[in-house]
Design a protein around this motif. Structure first.
Motif, PDB file in Angstrom:
ATOM      1  N   LEU A  78       0.901  -1.318   0.082  1.00 39.04           N
ATOM      2  CA  LEU A  78      -0.112   0.130   0.010  1.00 39.04           C
ATOM      3  C   LEU A  78       0.850   1.337  -0.015  1.00 39.04           C
ATOM      4  N   ILE A  79       1.479   1.571  -1.191  1.00 39.68           N
ATOM      5  CA  ILE A  79       2.302   2.786  -1.339  1.00 39.68           C
ATOM      6  C   ILE A  79       1.482   3.838  -1.818  1.00 39.68           C
ATOM      7  N   PRO A  80       1.483   5.289  -1.618  1.00 40.33           N
ATOM      8  CA  PRO A  80       0.373   6.193  -2.083  1.00 40.33           C
ATOM      9  C   PRO A  80       0.833   6.586  -3.767  1.00 40.33           C
ATOM     10  N   ASN A  81       1.074   5.473  -4.379  1.00 41.72           N
ATOM     11  CA  ASN A  81       1.105   5.619  -6.021  1.00 41.72           C
ATOM     12  C   ASN A  81       0.621   4.547  -6.900  1.00 41.72           C
ATOM     13  N   LEU A  82      -0.558   4.289  -6.545  1.00 44.08           N
ATOM     14  CA  LEU A  82      -1.152   3.000  -7.404  1.00 44.08           C
ATOM     15  C   LEU A  82      -2.223   3.170  -8.102  1.00 44.08           C
ATOM     16  N   ALA A  83      -2.455   4.318  -8.640  1.00 48.27           N
ATOM     17  CA  ALA A  83      -4.031   4.532  -9.408  1.00 48.27           C
ATOM     18  C   ALA A  83      -3.825   3.665 -10.767  1.00 48.27           C
ATOM     19  N   MET A  84      -2.669   3.876 -11.562  1.00 43.86           N
ATOM     20  CA  MET A  84      -2.863   3.120 -12.842  1.00 43.86           C
ATOM     21  C   MET A  84      -2.635   1.625 -12.548  1.00 43.86           C
ATOM     22  N   ASP A  85      -1.754   1.316 -11.550  1.00 46.03           N
ATOM     23  CA  ASP A  85      -1.536  -0.059 -11.418  1.00 46.03           C
ATOM     24  C   ASP A  85      -2.792  -0.567 -10.714  1.00 46.03           C
ATOM     25  N   LEU A  86      -3.522  -0.341 -10.364  1.00 44.38           N
ATOM     26  CA  LEU A  86      -4.774  -1.032 -10.036  1.00 44.38           C
ATOM     27  C   LEU A  86      -5.942  -0.909 -11.297  1.00 44.38           C
ATOM     28  N   VAL A  87      -5.883   0.083 -12.056  1.00 46.39           N
ATOM     29  CA  VAL A  87      -6.957   0.270 -12.792  1.00 46.39           C
ATOM     30  C   VAL A  87      -6.812  -0.282 -14.395  1.00 46.39           C
ATOM     31  N   VAL A  88      -5.554   0.063 -14.852  1.00 47.55           N
ATOM     32  CA  VAL A  88      -5.126   0.033 -16.290  1.00 47.55           C
ATOM     33  C   VAL A  88      -4.999  -1.783 -16.434  1.00 47.55           C
ATOM     34  N   GLY A 153      -5.560  11.761  -9.338  1.00 47.27           N
ATOM     35  CA  GLY A 153      -5.723  12.047  -8.065  1.00 47.27           C
ATOM     36  C   GLY A 153      -6.412  13.514  -7.838  1.00 47.27           C
ATOM     37  N   VAL A 154      -5.890  14.504  -8.642  1.00 44.75           N
ATOM     38  CA  VAL A 154      -6.314  15.852  -8.629  1.00 44.75           C
ATOM     39  C   VAL A 154      -7.735  15.898  -8.942  1.00 44.75           C
ATOM     40  N   LEU A 188      -4.241   6.026  -2.426  1.00 43.54           N
ATOM     41  CA  LEU A 188      -3.947   5.034  -3.376  1.00 43.54           C
ATOM     42  C   LEU A 188      -3.561   5.603  -4.798  1.00 43.54           C
ATOM     43  N   CYS A 189      -4.059   6.834  -5.069  1.00 41.61           N
ATOM     44  CA  CYS A 189      -3.743   8.031  -6.155  1.00 41.61           C
ATOM     45  C   CYS A 189      -2.297   8.315  -6.199  1.00 41.61           C
ATOM     46  N   HIS A 190      -2.219   9.091  -5.083  1.00 42.44           N
ATOM     47  CA  HIS A 190      -0.829   9.788  -4.755  1.00 42.44           C
ATOM     48  C   HIS A 190      -0.822  10.296  -3.771  1.00 42.44           C
ATOM     49  N   LEU A 191       0.462  10.492  -2.866  1.00 41.98           N
ATOM     50  CA  LEU A 191       0.361  11.105  -1.848  1.00 41.98           C
ATOM     51  C   LEU A 191       0.220  12.696  -1.918  1.00 41.98           C
ATOM     52  N   LEU A 194      -3.663  13.539  -2.258  1.00 44.26           N
ATOM     53  CA  LEU A 194      -4.155  13.444  -0.870  1.00 44.26           C
ATOM     54  C   LEU A 194      -3.827  14.694  -0.229  1.00 44.26           C
ATOM     55  N   GLY A 195      -2.565  15.330  -0.162  1.00 39.86           N
ATOM     56  CA  GLY A 195      -2.620  16.641   0.327  1.00 39.86           C
ATOM     57  C   GLY A 195      -3.118  17.828  -0.221  1.00 39.86           C
ATOM     58  N   PHE A 196      -3.447  17.720  -1.601  1.00 39.52           N
ATOM     59  CA  PHE A 196      -4.100  18.763  -2.166  1.00 39.52           C
ATOM     60  C   PHE A 196      -5.565  18.956  -1.730  1.00 39.52           C
TER      61      PHE A 196
END
Length: 522
Positions: A78-88, A153-154, A188-191, A194-196
């Motif tokens: 569970l790293i904060p950089n998985l959007a493409m990895d989970l969907v594509v 993520g934005v 999961l999208c990007h850290l 989430l901060g944004f």
């Protein structure tokens, strides 16, 4: 009295209905326009995109390819950089990997242009056309870098802010459940996304608290609970993840601030981008003088907080560059949702829609033109590796005297990764940094690739490494033994007809626009 107010009410209702129809029609037209570049070429020439897509291919194959399985492994965490990895990879079950990537890119574009509309609808209670300006600038400098997980993520963060405002007065348990789901998705999208999101809802709550006279009331306590509690699980996961190991990698740079602002408006043609931006600014100024523009009260706190965060953010954070430069474009798109245009005048409404559609068409045509040219180069990359044996090991180098514009060089900087998709190759520049990606290189081959996301060597550096001076100490690098460890070498940013840099060790296989592919002689 009812006889006087009834026609006015009907008139207002008809005006709102006409404005809604106009916005819907314009939205459909604009969507069709901005998606043209995405499906124009098999590989959108975004700098990092093909490198990420190659990882998606490895995930989608799932160990069924013996060569890829010998080189790479997928370490799910569970790293904060998985959007493409989970969907594509899910899309790739039904389509080829290139079209799966196009679908994800199109989804990202749609989230970025609909987010401001969603915010506007919630804040002003009705559809307003001004957020359609997002279509003009959706292809901005940050988008062209190919930061796909962050960008999707934005888009979700903007929708998240709209949802947050929509359910502000609902029971706390519902707010906690919804916000927890949003925080999980954004993590999961990007850290940074989430901060944004946290920055946006924090700024909105500051405005809401100020509106209540800064009272320490029950409402404030509930809002704080709704903001803080959903973040706690994400914080715990982050602290226990490999990404936290990169927390010490940061660097602040004042020079990046100007670039970050320029990325809002920059695409491929500086003169065109500057001209469109200037015309829009003039139109905005005219509308301000006519008092056709109004701002939601929370716009100023968001702008102030966003500017402060941007100025304070480092260039390098958690091992990722452009940390600060990503923010202005995202903040600009979000702020569009806080601005309202009075479209009661039909002429004003018609001029606005005409201007946005025209500007979007011109800017998108420029993007499509450049993507067509760069897409041709990607086709050449795919042709260049077609005859390679499966499982080849490829070293990527740069020309000593790089040719082409910065945008052209950025666009093909990771193009050799097509060999991972086409020929199951080991490519030295594939993203395999622990904590940033879930794909790693197996131990047998770790000394042959860049595991730190650094800059590839120049071809001269590689040649020198093959024949090091006997009287000087030699620094061990992943390309030190390339004549034995690798099978092929890409030289990027070169031009046709350039002399072979090392005829004894290299034989030319393919020459394309901006690159050469050599076979390494054994």
């Amino acid at each position: 009295m009812s006889q006087i107010s009834l026609p006015a009410a009907r008139g207002g209702s008809l005006l709102q209905r006409a404005a809604k129809i106009d916005v819907t029609l314009a939205f459909v037209i604009l969507t069709a326009v901005v998606l043209v570049p995405v499906f124009l070429v098999a590989v959108p020439p975004l700098a990092d995109y093909i490198n990420h897509l190659a990882r998606m291919h490895v995930i989608a194959i799932g160990g069924k390819d013996a060569d890829l399985a010998a080189f790479y492994r997928i370490d799910w965490q569970l790293i904060p950089n998985l959007a493409m990895d989970l969907v594509v990879p899910l899309f790739a079950r039904f389509f080829d990997i290139y079209f799966a990537g196009q679908l994800f890119t199109a989804t990202t574009v749609l989230l970025l242009v609909t987010g401001p509309l969603a915010i506007s609808k919630v804040l002003f209670g009705r559809v307003n056309p001004l957020p359609l300006v997002a279509f003009v600038f959706v292809y901005n400098g940050i988008f062209l870098v190919g930061l796909m997980n962050y960008l999707v993520g934005v888009g979700i963060a903007m929708w998240g802010l709209a949802i947050w405002v929509k359910i502000l007065d609902r029971p706390l348990i519902l707010r906690l459940a919804v916000s927890t789901a949003l925080v999980a998705a954004l993590y999961l999208c990007h850290l940074y996304s989430l901060g944004f999101y946290g920055m946006a809802i924090g700024a909105y709550e500051i405005w809401s608290w100020a509106k209540r006279g800064y009272k320490f009331d029950r409402k404030l306590v509930l809002d704080i609970v709704a903001m803080v509690v959903p973040v706690i699980p994400a914080a715990v996961v982050l602290l226990t993840s490999s990404t936290w190991g990169l927390s010490g990698e940061y660097a602040w740079n004042s020079h990046t601030k100007v670039d970050g602002i320029a990325y809002i408006f920059r695409a491929y043609s500086d003169s065109l981008d500057l001209g469109l931006t200037a015309l829009l600014a003039l139109a905005f100024g005219w509308a301000m003088r006519r008092k056709l523009i109004s701002f939601h009260g929370a716009a100023l706190p968001l702008l102030v907080v966003g500017t402060a965060v941007f100025l304070a953010m480092p260039e390098l954070l958690f091992g990722s560059y452009m940390a600060d430069q990503r923010l202005p474009a995202a903040l600009f798109l979000m702020l569009l949702g806080f601005v309202r245009l009075d479209v009661s005048d039909r002429t004003v409404r018609a001029c606005f829609f005409g201007m946005v559609i025209a500007f979007t068409a011109v800017r998108t045509a420029d993007v499509a033109y450049h993507w067509g040219k760069l897409g041709h180069i990607y086709d050449e990359f795919r042709q260049s590796v077609a005859s390679l044996p499966r499982g080849a090991k490829i070293l990527v180098t740069y020309a000593d005297d790089p040719q082409g514009s910065d945008l052209e060089r950025d666009a093909i900087s990771h193009a050799p990764c097509v060999a991972m998709i086409e020929r199951s190759a080991l490519v030295s520049t594939a993203f395999t940094v622990k904590g940033k990606q879930i794909m790693t290189v197996r131990k047998t081959f770790q000394d042959r690739v860049d595991t730190e996301d650094g800059t590839p060597p120049t071809v001269s550096q590689a040649v020198v490494a093959a024949y090091p001076p006997t009287d000087e100490p030699v620094t061990k690098t992943y390309w030190s033994n390339w004549t034995q460890d690798h099978d092929y070498m890409f030289v990027l940013y070169t031009e046709r007809g350039v002399k072979n840099p090392d005829p004894d060790d290299l034989s030319l296989v393919y020459e394309g626009d901006g690159f050469q592919l050599y076979k390494i002689n054994r």
